[in-house]
Design a protein around this motif. Structure first.
Motif, PDB file in Angstrom:
ATOM      1  N   VAL A 120       0.856  -1.178   0.000  1.00  0.00           N
ATOM      2  CA  VAL A 120       0.000   0.000   0.000  1.00  0.00           C
ATOM      3  C   VAL A 120       0.894   1.230   0.000  1.00  0.00           C
ATOM      4  O   VAL A 120       1.849   1.309   0.764  1.00  0.00           O
ATOM      5  CB  VAL A 120      -0.937   0.029   1.230  1.00  0.00           C
ATOM      6  CG1 VAL A 120      -1.781   1.278   1.241  1.00  0.00           C
ATOM      7  CG2 VAL A 120      -1.817  -1.216   1.267  1.00  0.00           C
ATOM      8  N   SER A 121       0.587   2.171  -0.880  1.00  0.00           N
ATOM      9  CA  SER A 121       1.313   3.427  -0.935  1.00  0.00           C
ATOM     10  C   SER A 121       0.296   4.557  -0.883  1.00  0.00           C
ATOM     11  O   SER A 121      -0.698   4.531  -1.604  1.00  0.00           O
ATOM     12  CB  SER A 121       2.123   3.510  -2.231  1.00  0.00           C
ATOM     13  OG  SER A 121       2.778   4.744  -2.338  1.00  0.00           O
ATOM     14  N   ARG A 122       0.548   5.537  -0.030  1.00  0.00           N
ATOM     15  CA  ARG A 122      -0.347   6.685   0.102  1.00  0.00           C
ATOM     16  C   ARG A 122       0.467   7.966   0.083  1.00  0.00           C
ATOM     17  O   ARG A 122       1.591   8.003   0.569  1.00  0.00           O
ATOM     18  CB  ARG A 122      -1.115   6.636   1.418  1.00  0.00           C
ATOM     19  CG  ARG A 122      -2.061   5.493   1.526  1.00  0.00           C
ATOM     20  CD  ARG A 122      -2.743   5.528   2.857  1.00  0.00           C
ATOM     21  NE  ARG A 122      -3.701   4.456   2.969  1.00  0.00           N
ATOM     22  CZ  ARG A 122      -4.419   4.216   4.044  1.00  0.00           C
ATOM     23  NH1 ARG A 122      -4.285   4.977   5.100  1.00  0.00           N
ATOM     24  NH2 ARG A 122      -5.264   3.231   4.062  1.00  0.00           N
ATOM     25  N   GLN A 123      -0.149   9.016  -0.460  1.00  0.00           N
ATOM     26  CA  GLN A 123       0.450  10.340  -0.399  1.00  0.00           C
ATOM     27  C   GLN A 123      -0.582  11.290   0.191  1.00  0.00           C
ATOM     28  O   GLN A 123      -1.775  11.200  -0.122  1.00  0.00           O
ATOM     29  CB  GLN A 123       0.867  10.819  -1.781  1.00  0.00           C
ATOM     30  CG  GLN A 123       2.068  10.083  -2.313  1.00  0.00           C
ATOM     31  CD  GLN A 123       2.485  10.593  -3.681  1.00  0.00           C
ATOM     32  OE1 GLN A 123       1.788  11.338  -4.336  1.00  0.00           O
ATOM     33  NE2 GLN A 123       3.654  10.156  -4.108  1.00  0.00           N
ATOM     34  N   TRP A 124      -0.095  12.173   1.047  1.00  0.00           N
ATOM     35  CA  TRP A 124      -0.970  13.123   1.734  1.00  0.00           C
ATOM     36  C   TRP A 124      -0.486  14.536   1.474  1.00  0.00           C
ATOM     37  O   TRP A 124       0.705  14.783   1.328  1.00  0.00           O
ATOM     38  CB  TRP A 124      -0.942  12.872   3.242  1.00  0.00           C
ATOM     39  CG  TRP A 124      -1.394  11.504   3.627  1.00  0.00           C
ATOM     40  CD1 TRP A 124      -0.640  10.369   3.637  1.00  0.00           C
ATOM     41  CD2 TRP A 124      -2.683  11.119   4.054  1.00  0.00           C
ATOM     42  NE1 TRP A 124      -1.386   9.297   4.048  1.00  0.00           N
ATOM     43  CE2 TRP A 124      -2.661   9.735   4.310  1.00  0.00           C
ATOM     44  CE3 TRP A 124      -3.880  11.809   4.243  1.00  0.00           C
ATOM     45  CZ2 TRP A 124      -3.764   9.038   4.746  1.00  0.00           C
ATOM     46  CZ3 TRP A 124      -4.977  11.095   4.688  1.00  0.00           C
ATOM     47  CH2 TRP A 124      -4.920   9.739   4.925  1.00  0.00           C
ATOM     48  N   THR A 125      -1.420  15.477   1.451  1.00  0.00           N
ATOM     49  CA  THR A 125      -1.104  16.894   1.378  1.00  0.00           C
ATOM     50  C   THR A 125      -1.604  17.526   2.666  1.00  0.00           C
ATOM     51  O   THR A 125      -2.746  17.286   3.066  1.00  0.00           O
ATOM     52  CB  THR A 125      -1.798  17.549   0.166  1.00  0.00           C
ATOM     53  OG1 THR A 125      -1.358  16.881  -1.006  1.00  0.00           O
ATOM     54  CG2 THR A 125      -1.458  19.024   0.076  1.00  0.00           C
ATOM     55  N   ILE A 126      -0.731  18.303   3.296  1.00  0.00           N
ATOM     56  CA  ILE A 126      -1.119  18.964   4.543  1.00  0.00           C
ATOM     57  C   ILE A 126      -1.302  20.448   4.258  1.00  0.00           C
ATOM     58  O   ILE A 126      -0.458  21.081   3.617  1.00  0.00           O
ATOM     59  CB  ILE A 126      -0.061  18.735   5.642  1.00  0.00           C
ATOM     60  CG1 ILE A 126       0.029  17.241   5.925  1.00  0.00           C
ATOM     61  CG2 ILE A 126      -0.392  19.544   6.887  1.00  0.00           C
ATOM     62  CD1 ILE A 126       1.000  16.848   6.975  1.00  0.00           C
ATOM     63  N   GLY A 127      -2.424  20.958   4.707  1.00  0.00           N
ATOM     64  CA  GLY A 127      -2.725  22.371   4.490  1.00  0.00           C
ATOM     65  C   GLY A 127      -3.706  22.856   5.546  1.00  0.00           C
ATOM     66  O   GLY A 127      -4.128  22.113   6.429  1.00  0.00           O
ATOM     67  N   ARG A 128      -4.062  24.099   5.428  1.00  0.00           N
ATOM     68  CA  ARG A 128      -5.014  24.698   6.361  1.00  0.00           C
ATOM     69  C   ARG A 128      -6.411  24.627   5.760  1.00  0.00           C
ATOM     70  O   ARG A 128      -6.625  24.918   4.591  1.00  0.00           O
ATOM     71  CB  ARG A 128      -4.656  26.144   6.640  1.00  0.00           C
ATOM     72  CG  ARG A 128      -3.287  26.264   7.293  1.00  0.00           C
ATOM     73  CD  ARG A 128      -3.381  27.042   8.579  1.00  0.00           C
ATOM     74  NE  ARG A 128      -2.084  27.098   9.213  1.00  0.00           N
ATOM     75  CZ  ARG A 128      -1.836  26.565  10.393  1.00  0.00           C
ATOM     76  NH1 ARG A 128      -2.775  25.953  11.055  1.00  0.00           N
ATOM     77  NH2 ARG A 128      -0.641  26.670  10.922  1.00  0.00           N
ATOM     78  N   GLY A 129      -7.363  24.236   6.594  1.00  0.00           N
ATOM     79  CA  GLY A 129      -8.756  24.180   6.175  1.00  0.00           C
ATOM     80  C   GLY A 129      -9.400  25.555   6.239  1.00  0.00           C
ATOM     81  O   GLY A 129      -8.759  26.550   6.589  1.00  0.00           O
ATOM     82  N   ALA A 130     -10.687  25.608   5.922  1.00  0.00           N
ATOM     83  CA  ALA A 130     -11.430  26.871   5.933  1.00  0.00           C
ATOM     84  C   ALA A 130     -11.451  27.501   7.320  1.00  0.00           C
ATOM     85  O   ALA A 130     -11.491  28.719   7.461  1.00  0.00           O
ATOM     86  CB  ALA A 130     -12.855  26.636   5.448  1.00  0.00           C
ATOM     87  N   ASP A 131     -11.376  26.645   8.352  1.00  0.00           N
ATOM     88  CA  ASP A 131     -11.398  27.157   9.726  1.00  0.00           C
ATOM     89  C   ASP A 131      -9.998  27.475  10.261  1.00  0.00           C
ATOM     90  O   ASP A 131      -9.835  27.842  11.426  1.00  0.00           O
ATOM     91  CB  ASP A 131     -12.104  26.166  10.645  1.00  0.00           C
ATOM     92  CG  ASP A 131     -11.405  24.811  10.686  1.00  0.00           C
ATOM     93  OD1 ASP A 131     -10.401  24.629   9.953  1.00  0.00           O
ATOM     94  OD2 ASP A 131     -11.863  23.944  11.442  1.00  0.00           O
ATOM     95  N   GLY A 132      -8.972  27.326   9.422  1.00  0.00           N
ATOM     96  CA  GLY A 132      -7.611  27.655   9.832  1.00  0.00           C
ATOM     97  C   GLY A 132      -6.854  26.507  10.480  1.00  0.00           C
ATOM     98  O   GLY A 132      -5.666  26.630  10.751  1.00  0.00           O
ATOM     99  N   ARG A 133      -7.512  25.385  10.717  1.00  0.00           N
ATOM    100  CA  ARG A 133      -6.836  24.234  11.330  1.00  0.00           C
ATOM    101  C   ARG A 133      -6.057  23.438  10.271  1.00  0.00           C
ATOM    102  O   ARG A 133      -6.412  23.437   9.098  1.00  0.00           O
ATOM    103  CB  ARG A 133      -7.864  23.306  11.975  1.00  0.00           C
ATOM    104  CG  ARG A 133      -8.611  23.947  13.100  1.00  0.00           C
ATOM    105  CD  ARG A 133      -9.678  23.011  13.579  1.00  0.00           C
ATOM    106  NE  ARG A 133      -9.549  22.845  15.006  1.00  0.00           N
ATOM    107  CZ  ARG A 133     -10.276  22.013  15.704  1.00  0.00           C
ATOM    108  NH1 ARG A 133     -11.158  21.249  15.120  1.00  0.00           N
ATOM    109  NH2 ARG A 133     -10.119  21.929  17.009  1.00  0.00           N
ATOM    110  N   LEU A 134      -5.018  22.751  10.729  1.00  0.00           N
ATOM    111  CA  LEU A 134      -4.256  21.892   9.831  1.00  0.00           C
ATOM    112  C   LEU A 134      -5.109  20.685   9.448  1.00  0.00           C
ATOM    113  O   LEU A 134      -5.758  20.076  10.300  1.00  0.00           O
ATOM    114  CB  LEU A 134      -2.975  21.414  10.495  1.00  0.00           C
ATOM    115  CG  LEU A 134      -1.830  22.412  10.561  1.00  0.00           C
ATOM    116  CD1 LEU A 134      -0.633  21.782  11.277  1.00  0.00           C
ATOM    117  CD2 LEU A 134      -1.415  22.860   9.179  1.00  0.00           C
ATOM    118  N   GLU A 135      -5.070  20.351   8.155  1.00  0.00           N
ATOM    119  CA  GLU A 135      -5.800  19.194   7.652  1.00  0.00           C
ATOM    120  C   GLU A 135      -4.875  18.374   6.764  1.00  0.00           C
ATOM    121  O   GLU A 135      -4.057  18.932   6.039  1.00  0.00           O
ATOM    122  CB  GLU A 135      -7.009  19.619   6.815  1.00  0.00           C
ATOM    123  CG  GLU A 135      -8.117  20.271   7.579  1.00  0.00           C
ATOM    124  CD  GLU A 135      -9.274  20.648   6.661  1.00  0.00           C
ATOM    125  OE1 GLU A 135      -9.105  20.634   5.420  1.00  0.00           O
ATOM    126  OE2 GLU A 135     -10.347  20.965   7.199  1.00  0.00           O
TER     127      GLU A 135
END
Length: 170
Positions: A120-135
């Motif tokens: 299994v291989s996964r890639q994730w992107t981390i960013g800020r959501g509409a509420d400013g929290r990390l997602e």
């Protein structure tokens, strides 16, 4: 079904399902080929098997997907039909891959294993959501079961046994 059958991934068809002729099963398995799938099912030819399912590693459209997603293993399933027992014997083989050259391409290394396995291989992107929290958002997922499961499920649906192999002859 014994403990060894569970370890090899052997499955029997549901009760009451009549097995189809070998030619019909072969045609149904070859019918799983679709451009959007990362694997191809073809005649075994020189591979000492009836059918072969393998990743599309060398096809230009898929090669970049495999390279970019940093896949580290290639899987193929060699299949032999036994019409008298209504059984498909499946041998899964796995190789380790490495990236070489510019532009980067995949190369098979010397590590080789046999038997059911899962990559299994996964890639994730981390960013800020509409509420400013990390997602964290999953941007890519690759699972080797995407090849085995459709093959096995079709074999069972058509009344044949899927016999996974680790040792012995195909």
């Amino acid at each position: 079904m014994g403990i060894f059958d569970r370890l090899t991934g052997t499955r029997c068809p549901p009760e009451g399902v009549s097995p189809v002729p070998a030619q019909e099963l072969r045609a149904a398995l070859l019918g799983l080929n679709r451009a959007e799938e990362p694997y191809v099912v073809r005649y075994g030819g020189g591979e000492r098997c009836d059918l072969l399912a393998e990743w599309r590693l060398t096809e230009p459209a898929w090669q970049q997907t495999f390279v970019r997603s940093e896949i580290t293993h290639a899987v193929r399933i060699r299949m032999r039909l036994d019409p008298t027992a209504h059984e498909l014997r499946a041998l899964e083989e796995q190789w380790e891959l490495s990236r070489v050259g510019t532009p980067t391409r995949l190369q098979v290394t010397s590590q080789y294993t046999r038997g059911p396995s899962r990559t299994v291989s996964r890639q994730w992107t981390i960013g800020r959501g509409a509420d400013g929290r990390l997602e964290a958002t999953e941007t890519f997922r690759f699972d080797s079961a995407r090849m085995r499961e459709p093959l096995r499920d079709l074999v069972l649906q058509l009344g044949w046994t899927w016999r996974g192999l680790v040792l012995g002859k195909l």
